[in-house]
Design an enzyme around this catalytic site. Structure first.
Site, PDB file in Angstrom:
ATOM      1  N   HIS A  97       1.020   7.048  -6.547  1.00 63.28           N
ATOM      2  CA  HIS A  97       0.882   7.535  -4.975  1.00 63.28           C
ATOM      3  C   HIS A  97      -0.861   7.606  -4.841  1.00 63.28           C
ATOM      4  CE1 HIS A  97       0.363   9.468  -1.225  1.00 63.28           C
ATOM      5  NE2 HIS A  97       1.662   9.066  -0.882  1.00 63.28           N
ATOM      6  N   GLU A 164       1.488   0.952   0.614  1.00 64.96           N
ATOM      7  CA  GLU A 164       0.878   1.928   1.459  1.00 64.96           C
ATOM      8  C   GLU A 164      -0.317   1.963   1.549  1.00 64.96           C
ATOM      9  OE1 GLU A 164       3.625   5.795   1.451  1.00 64.96           O
ATOM     10  OE2 GLU A 164       2.296   5.951  -0.215  1.00 64.96           O
ATOM     11  N   GLY A 170      -1.209   9.303   6.890  1.00 65.84           N
ATOM     12  CA  GLY A 170      -1.518  10.487   7.698  1.00 65.84           C
ATOM     13  C   GLY A 170      -2.567  10.385   8.566  1.00 65.84           C
ATOM     14  N   GLY A 228       6.156  10.285   4.499  1.00 70.40           N
ATOM     15  CA  GLY A 228       5.568  11.762   4.315  1.00 70.40           C
ATOM     16  C   GLY A 228       5.687  12.592   5.504  1.00 70.40           C
TER      17      GLY A 228
END
Ligand code: PEP
Length: 244
Positions: A97, A164, A170, A228
């Protein structure tokens, strides 16, 4: 939405024990358990794993983890082993990640070692890759992703990759659907040709919400999503699962 899809909740370092139990309770109680084509994977922080593992035992939820060490055991203070995760019935593990690459310096070679031990333990790695904004702007993103794929992923039979883009995590920014389509297609071709992998699933992750999930999955032709922020919000995650 007839084909199998993975919906992976990455809770990151959020939710305490009672909050997590409450969310799991809502997820298992939702009437949506009949959707056999949806695999709902929950990845909590390490200390929640024993509890969540026993709560979801006879449900349609599947357990995942957010990291592991690349060795089976040994003098690695503060780390957690893949064997221990397996003993709690973890079936998936998020590796590489961008937050781990940034905050704990997980390099491509380290991620590769972690993928190898996960595969050897029969826990399925969900390998995250994604470019920073400047590579997208300069149109160099394929070069960046190429290096990550090449250096992280060993030859194997099956792999799950989560695309991602770092600039999307976010932030509320999401690539165009045709851009996600381009990348999922690229990843599949790359891994087939260069790593001889037969079974490849590509997920999209980055600001997924109930407003964009259907279009992302249908128009970009990805095999699911890594979620998320929205996975922590009861209404959002229930809606996401209900509209798929
Ligand atoms: C993530 O960090 O894996 C992620 C997809 O986060 P968010 O959905 O909050 O952008």
């Amino acid at each position: 939405m007839a084909q199998n899809k993975l919906i992976v909740s990455n809770w990151k370092m959020n939710l305490n024990l009672s909050e997590s139990k409450k969310l799991i309770h809502k997820l298992t109680k939702s009437t949506l358990k009949k959707k056999h084509y949806l695999k709902k994977i929950i990845c909590p922080q390490f200390l929640l794993i024993p509890n969540i593992s026993s709560i979801i035992k006879d449900t349609n939820l599947v357990l995942g983890a957010q990291n592991c060490h690349y060795e089976k055991e040994g003098a690695f203070t503060g780390e957690s082993s893949i064997e221990l995760l397996k003993s709690f019935n973890c079936k998936y593990i998020i590796l590489g990640h961008s937050e781990r690459r940034l905050f704990t310096a997980d390099s491509n070679s380290l991620v590769r070692k972690k993928i190898k031990i996960a595969l050897s333990t029969k826990i399925k790695p969900i390998v995250c890759i994604g470019e920073p904004l400047e590579f997208r702007k300069n149109k160099d993103y394929l070069k960046f992703l190429d290096k990550q794929l090449n250096e992280c992923i060993p030859e194997c039979n099956e792999i799950i990759v989560a695309y991602e883009p770092i600039w999307s995590i976010g932030t509320g920014l999401v690539p165009k659907f045709e851009e996600i389509f381009e990348i999922q297609n690229y990843i599949k071709n790359f891994l087939k040709k260069k790593k001889f992998i037969k079974k490849i699933s590509v997920l999209y992750g980055g600001s997924v919400s109930s407003n964009n999930i259907v279009n992302i999955i249908e128009e970009s032709e990805v095999d699911g999503a890594l979620i998320g922020g929205a996975s922590l919000v009861e209404k959002e995650i229930l809606k996401i699962i209900s509209i798929l």
